[in-house]
Design a protein around this motif. Sequence first.
Motif, PDB file in Angstrom:
ATOM      1  N   TYR A 150       7.083   5.428  -4.956  1.00 55.33           N
ATOM      2  CA  TYR A 150       6.403   4.223  -5.421  1.00 55.33           C
ATOM      3  C   TYR A 150       5.201   4.663  -6.246  1.00 55.33           C
ATOM      4  O   TYR A 150       4.461   5.570  -5.845  1.00 55.33           O
ATOM      5  N   VAL A 151       5.025   4.037  -7.409  1.00 53.09           N
ATOM      6  CA  VAL A 151       3.917   4.368  -8.303  1.00 53.09           C
ATOM      7  C   VAL A 151       2.996   3.157  -8.385  1.00 53.09           C
ATOM      8  O   VAL A 151       3.296   2.185  -9.086  1.00 53.09           O
ATOM      9  N   PRO A 152       1.859   3.171  -7.650  1.00 53.96           N
ATOM     10  CA  PRO A 152       0.920   2.062  -7.774  1.00 53.96           C
ATOM     11  C   PRO A 152       0.204   2.146  -9.121  1.00 53.96           C
ATOM     12  O   PRO A 152      -0.200   3.226  -9.553  1.00 53.96           O
ATOM     13  N   LEU A 153       0.058   1.009  -9.806  1.00 52.94           N
ATOM     14  CA  LEU A 153      -0.530   1.014 -11.147  1.00 52.94           C
ATOM     15  C   LEU A 153      -1.758   0.107 -11.266  1.00 52.94           C
ATOM     16  O   LEU A 153      -2.740   0.475 -11.900  1.00 52.94           O
ATOM     17  N   ARG A 154      -1.693  -1.072 -10.704  1.00 49.58           N
ATOM     18  CA  ARG A 154      -2.796  -2.025 -10.855  1.00 49.58           C
ATOM     19  C   ARG A 154      -3.132  -2.706  -9.534  1.00 49.58           C
ATOM     20  O   ARG A 154      -3.427  -3.900  -9.492  1.00 49.58           O
ATOM     21  N   HIS A 155      -3.100  -1.961  -8.465  1.00 49.02           N
ATOM     22  CA  HIS A 155      -3.399  -2.554  -7.166  1.00 49.02           C
ATOM     23  C   HIS A 155      -4.892  -2.809  -7.026  1.00 49.02           C
ATOM     24  O   HIS A 155      -5.715  -2.013  -7.480  1.00 49.02           O
ATOM     25  N   ALA A 156      -5.227  -3.898  -6.388  1.00 54.32           N
ATOM     26  CA  ALA A 156      -6.613  -4.188  -6.029  1.00 54.32           C
ATOM     27  C   ALA A 156      -6.817  -3.696  -4.597  1.00 54.32           C
ATOM     28  O   ALA A 156      -5.866  -3.254  -3.941  1.00 54.32           O
ATOM     29  N   GLY A 157      -8.026  -3.768  -4.129  1.00 54.85           N
ATOM     30  CA  GLY A 157      -8.288  -3.412  -2.742  1.00 54.85           C
ATOM     31  C   GLY A 157      -7.668  -4.425  -1.805  1.00 54.85           C
ATOM     32  O   GLY A 157      -7.232  -5.502  -2.216  1.00 54.85           O
ATOM     33  N   ALA A 158      -7.637  -4.094  -0.539  1.00 49.20           N
ATOM     34  CA  ALA A 158      -7.049  -4.995   0.451  1.00 49.20           C
ATOM     35  C   ALA A 158      -7.839  -6.296   0.545  1.00 49.20           C
ATOM     36  O   ALA A 158      -7.298  -7.339   0.878  1.00 49.20           O
ATOM     37  N   ASP A 159      -9.124  -6.239   0.239  1.00 55.78           N
ATOM     38  CA  ASP A 159      -9.954  -7.445   0.197  1.00 55.78           C
ATOM     39  C   ASP A 159     -11.050  -7.227  -0.844  1.00 55.78           C
ATOM     40  O   ASP A 159     -11.085  -6.202  -1.518  1.00 55.78           O
ATOM     41  N   MET A 160     -11.960  -8.174  -0.972  1.00 57.00           N
ATOM     42  CA  MET A 160     -12.993  -8.092  -2.009  1.00 57.00           C
ATOM     43  C   MET A 160     -13.896  -6.871  -1.873  1.00 57.00           C
ATOM     44  O   MET A 160     -14.462  -6.394  -2.849  1.00 57.00           O
ATOM     45  N   LEU A 161     -14.065  -6.361  -0.676  1.00 56.70           N
ATOM     46  CA  LEU A 161     -15.022  -5.283  -0.441  1.00 56.70           C
ATOM     47  C   LEU A 161     -14.395  -3.897  -0.386  1.00 56.70           C
ATOM     48  O   LEU A 161     -15.102  -2.909  -0.352  1.00 56.70           O
ATOM     49  N   SER A 162     -13.077  -3.827  -0.358  1.00 50.28           N
ATOM     50  CA  SER A 162     -12.438  -2.518  -0.221  1.00 50.28           C
ATOM     51  C   SER A 162     -12.069  -1.942  -1.585  1.00 50.28           C
ATOM     52  O   SER A 162     -11.887  -2.658  -2.560  1.00 50.28           O
ATOM     53  N   GLU A 163     -11.982  -0.647  -1.617  1.00 49.11           N
ATOM     54  CA  GLU A 163     -11.616   0.066  -2.842  1.00 49.11           C
ATOM     55  C   GLU A 163     -10.107  -0.008  -3.062  1.00 49.11           C
ATOM     56  O   GLU A 163      -9.335   0.027  -2.104  1.00 49.11           O
TER      57      GLU A 163
END
Length: 141
Positions: A102-115
Amino acid sequence: LEENNFRSLLGRTGLGDAAAGKQDFRRATPVAAAPVEAPTDLAALPFGPYRAIQDLDALNQLLLRAREAGVLAVDTKTDSLDALNARVIGLCLAVAPNDAAYVPLRHAGADMLSEPPRQIPYEDAAAALRPVLEDPTVLKL
């Protein structure tokens, strides 16, 4: 493949009579499929090792194996089910059974405060993938 009318795939892979041009698919008579027994113990099936590719060198190594094998399976993961607005956020790539990632490309953090997770910039991944995806000698599934 033949019974499901994958004529061009048969020809490209060199399988069956289609590769030799011996069968006229316009007049082909459907053939009943042989029954396939489903595995009873799914835990016994081989699975993995699958990994996340988070750097360009690892992606290029997988793409090199795809060119050598002549095949690459691709599945996209998006941030929406709306086809007009969805953005690709990751790719599932496979070269062979047990050789997939799996190649992550544009993932955000799990929530607003996480990387967000470590990932390849989208433009860099697209530039690495483009030659393989455009290569007519690599079968894309």
